[in-house]
Write a protein that holds these residues in place. Structure first.
Motif, short mmCIF file in Angstrom:
data_model
loop_
_atom_site.label_atom_id
_atom_site.label_comp_id
_atom_site.label_asym_id
_atom_site.label_seq_id
_atom_site.Cartn_x
_atom_site.Cartn_y
_atom_site.Cartn_z
N GLY B 106 -11.12 29.61 74.56
CA GLY B 106 -11.76 28.42 74.01
C GLY B 106 -11.31 27.12 74.65
N THR B 107 -10.42 27.18 75.66
CA THR B 107 -9.98 25.93 76.26
C THR B 107 -10.83 25.56 77.47
N GLU B 108 -11.65 26.50 77.93
CA GLU B 108 -12.53 26.18 79.06
C GLU B 108 -13.96 26.25 78.58
N PRO B 109 -14.87 25.52 79.27
CA PRO B 109 -16.27 25.59 78.86
C PRO B 109 -16.77 27.04 78.90
N LEU B 110 -17.47 27.45 77.83
CA LEU B 110 -17.89 28.85 77.70
C LEU B 110 -18.72 29.33 78.88
N TRP B 111 -19.53 28.44 79.44
CA TRP B 111 -20.47 28.89 80.46
C TRP B 111 -19.91 28.75 81.86
N GLY B 112 -18.60 28.53 81.95
CA GLY B 112 -17.96 28.47 83.26
C GLY B 112 -18.14 29.79 83.99
N LEU B 113 -18.19 29.72 85.31
CA LEU B 113 -18.45 30.91 86.10
C LEU B 113 -17.22 31.79 86.25
#
Lengths: 313, 508
Positions: B106-113
């Motif tokens: 949850g610390t990175e954007p969910l849709w990150g590659l």
């Protein structure tokens, strides 16, 4: 007859990969749902609905790929229904799933009869043609077994890689796996448990429906009532077999399809000496044995089957 | 500190659950760089208050300001992004995943590659070094000791650059040594710029670790003082609302052995501690305390004594004669009274009423049944007598047990188990989650039973409780049971060392 000779025939391997394709879609779909903590017993009905829906789209004049997209949309609709009951309302995942299976199976038969009340022989459509790719399709053996199948089979193989990548390499995949392990951890980190689960169930259901559509749009060229024929249930067993891992799921699908392909050949060659039902049962017996061996130490997602209700400890 | 602005300020928080007023106009300020202890009995509203702050509940009334800005309520995400982090009493970790996975969720954007693991790992290791919180980032959480898991929870908060840390009963699962280590960590965190609230009901911890303490009673702030200006007795008085007297325990002369376990072993199942060569002798008219952090084999020990689990090796002797084929029924017939740790699953049948629960153990016998039929009149009469005698507060005997409070459930269990005057009593965490009044009641009844000649085994995590009522004490750690010690011959530190004993070497 000689079993070993069978494995030397390219035709056998081609049949195996073809028969594995709907299982790959279905198993991946179920795997995604269960990784997020939701068992989707609606799979058998969702495959039936996708099978019928995809065929209908094409039968009524749509394109083949249009049929696939339509089937996926039907899958998403069923996934939303399952999410409503099993995720948002926190009801029994088993009951909701079995209900969806009944709904999906009978609704597709019903719509088929409404569409063609008098047909005795199911009308045919023009299904996906086998691929003829430059270079790839002409590799000896592999070219025939993998790259001369229809595009859907290649899509299934690609999906294995994509799903594995998303699950294990991206933040979304981490969140999905975590929501199946401990939803409280996900909520405490500020993510939406219900949202993640719904997304997983809808995506998984869409894949199941595409698996169903493969049957009418690629494996055969017509729709028969009851043509999913238990493939959905096999997918559920294969998910356990795979220990919830996409690559092992692919292996399981190929293995089961191989049993099925062997069974069909042997049945043809052995004739009437042994009742054919025994041959039909063979793949299932083998998969039970494989399940026993493989799944003894399977680590299932810890929150599987447990509904999440906000504020409840 | 009038000049400094609070980093966090709760004002007039009110929250009701049904007819229960959990928080009543609670106001609380947290200033930068201080550790505030939020003190109160079970059910005083501490956890509710912090859950509101962290967005698990919505307050009916009131306002939360973080650094002067209003915090949107009902959203853990809003709390997190405002820099408020919470370490829950029950950890929110996924055991099958690595420490790093748990921290970066949850610390990175969910849709990150792609998850940036290497970068995340570097940051995590930096935090570990800065605050002295050592854990292997790639270890599976389930393989960590409880103390280490708590460190992971704290790291989760730090990783999000939180400046306000809330700990809910952080020492409940720790040995005294681990707790001291935690307090040292908290001091370091405060030096690093954080502000901390920790929730507790243990006076010792307030005195040891906090700068200021706030006492809650029945949902209201009743006392607020710098820690150096107060004393444990003073705080206890505010917590309970009256002076708590320490009862002088009168020594009883122990009788004959009523229960013996000889060389009991049981292999552990996946992830659970087994038991190794346990010896235990319980005599009549005594209370034998079993200390230890839960999860060290206590529940297996309780199951064996109850006859629910059979040991792989070893003998169980009741009144000196070996039990052939112990089963739950056989143990009850041999005179065992059981007070299980989980009241609603193994203690009572939560969806049945008081009468049915009262008869659930002896329904086959007079007076509850005659000629194979249940005698409801006798059941009602007997239940009414026992309920009165044991002071179970309930709307009626037909009430479903689920609707009783924890304290009244426990009294009901005591009424059922002690009315038959058992010679052996097994009480597993009998005061867990009870308020001070109910706890004292349970203690009195156990002492009374011992006075009447029963042998009592009291399994408890709470050393204060054991010092209060036990005659002898044995410590459970990693499936081993220490020899019995007289309670007057041991002190807290010694017990803590035994509790931690093999615990630390086992950890990764």
């Amino acid at each position: 007859m000689d079993i070993l000779q069978l494995f030397l025939e390219t035709g056998f391997w081609v049949a195996m990969v073809r028969m594995a394709t709907p299982l790959i879609f279905g198993t991946l779909g179920e795997l995604i749902c269960e990784r997020a903590g939701v068992v989707n017993l609606g799979i058998e009905g969702i495959m039936a609905a996708g099978c019928m829906g995809g065929w209908m789209w094409v039968f009524l004049g749509g394109s083949l790929w249009g049929g696939i997209v339509f089937a996926a949309c039907i899958g998403i609709a069923f996934g939303m229904l399952h999410s409503l009951f099993a995720v948002y309302l926190g009801l029994s995942q088993h009951v909701s799933g079995l209900g969806l299976t009944m709904l999906g199976s009978s609704l597709s038969a019903f719509v088929f009869r409404m569409l063609l009340p008098k047909a005795t022989t199911p009308p045919k459509i023009v299904p996906f043609a086998p691929l003829d790719l430059p270079v790839l399709s002409h590799i000896p053996f592999l070219g025939e077994v993998v790259f001369s199948q229809t595009a859907l089979t290649l899509l299934a193989f690609a999906m294995v890689i994509i799903v594995a990548y998303i699950l294990f390499k991206t933040p979304l995949g981490l969140a999905l796996r975590m929501v199946g392990e401990n939803p409280m951890a996900v909520e405490a980190q500020g993510l939406s448990v219900l949202g993640l689960r719904t997304a997983a169930v809808c995506a998984g259901s869409a894949m199941m429906a595409v698996g169903g559509a493969f049957l009418t749009l690629s494996a055969f060229d017509a729709y028969y009532i009851g043509m999913v024929n238990g493939r959905g249930w096999i997918c559920i067993a294969l998910v356990v077999f795979s220990s919830w891992k996409p690559y092992k799921a692919l292996l399981g699908c190929l293995l089961f399809a191989a049993f099925d392909a062997v069974q069909m050949r042997v049945q043809q060659q052995a004739g009437m000496a042994i009742p054919y039902q025994l041959y039909l049962a063979l793949p299932y017996i083998f998969s039970i044995i494989a399940l026993i061996i493989m799944s003894r130490k399977a680590a299932y997602p810890k929150a599987l089957l447990i509904p999440f209700r906000k504020g409840e400890r | 500190m009038p000049m400094i602005k609070p980093v966090l300020s709760l004002s007039n928080i009110t929250k009701t659950f049904g007819r229960v007023l959990a928080n009543d106009q609670v106001s609380l300020d947290l200033f930068p760089g201080e550790i505030v202890a939020l003190l109160g009995e079970n059910g005083a509203g501490k956890t509710t208050l912090m859950s509101i702050l962290f967005g698990h509940y919505l307050a009916d009334q009131g306002e939360i300001l973080v650094r002067g800005k209003a915090l949107a309520q009902g959203s853990p995400r809003a709390a997190l992004s405002a820099g408020v982090g919470m370490v829950h009493q029950h950890f929110t970790l996924a055991g099958n995943m690595s420490v790093l996975d748990n921290v970066i969720l949850g610390t990175e954007p969910l849709w990150g590659l792609k998850t940036r693991r290497r970068k995340a790992c570097k940051k995590l290791e930096g935090l570990m070094k800065q605050f002295g919180l050592k854990v292997d980032p790639h270890a599976q959480v389930s393989a960590l000791s409880v103390g280490e898991q708590q460190r992971v929870e704290i790291l989760k908060v730090l990783y999000r650059d939180a400046s306000i840390l809330i700990l809910d009963e952080p020492t409940a699962v720790l040995t005294p040594q681990e707790a001291d280590h935690l307090f040292a960590t908290l001091n370091q965190l405060v030096k690093g710029g954080l502000s901390i609230i920790f929730i507790t009901h243990k006076m010792r911890e307030v005195m040891a670790a906090s700068h200021r303490c706030v006492v809650l009673r029945q949902g209201r702030v009743v006392h607020e003082t710098p820690t150096r200006d107060t004393s444990p007795e003073d705080l206890a008085r505010h917590m309970v609302g009256q002076e708590v007297e320490k009862k002088a325990r009168q020594k009883l002369i122990p009788g004959n052995e009523v229960l013996s376990l000889k060389n009991i072993s049981l292999s552990g199942t996946a992830g659970k501690t087994g038991l190794e060569h346990l010896d235990l002798d319980l005599r009549g008219s005594e209370i034998l305390g079993i200390a230890g952090v839960s999860g060290n084999g206590q529940s297996l020990l309780a199951d064996i004594i109850c006859g629910m689990t059979l040991p792989d090796k070893g003998d169980i002797l009741v009144h000196g004669s070996p039990m052939a084929g112990p089963s739950p029924g056989a143990m009850v017939r041999a005179g065992l009274g059981r007070v299980p740790d989980d009241r609603t699953s193994t203690g009572l049948i939560a969806d049945m009423n008081l009468m049915e629960n009262m008869a659930s153990e002896t329904y086959k016998k007079m007076p509850f049944s005659r000629f194979g039929l249940l005698n409801f009149k006798a059941m009602e009469k007997e239940t009414a007598t026992r309920v009165k005698h044991f002071d179970v507060r309930c709307p009626g005997l037909n009430t479903v047990v689920r609707n009783l409070s924890g304290g009244n459930m426990q009294k009901l269990i005591l009424a059922r188990e002690l009315s038959g005057k058992p010679g052996i009593i097994l009480a597993n965490q009998p005061t867990w989650g009870l308020d001070v009044g109910a706890t004292a009641y349970v203690h009195d009844r156990l002492l009374e039973a011992a006075q009447n000649g029963a042998g009592v085994i009291l399994i408890s995590e709470d050393l204060d409780e054991l010092f209060l009522v036990a005659d002898r004490i044995q410590v459970m750690s990693q499936g081993h049971l220490s020899p019995a010690m007289d309670i007057d011959d041991v002190d807290r530190e010694a017990l803590g060392l035994i509790m931690a004993g093999q615990g630390e070497t086992h950890a990764h």
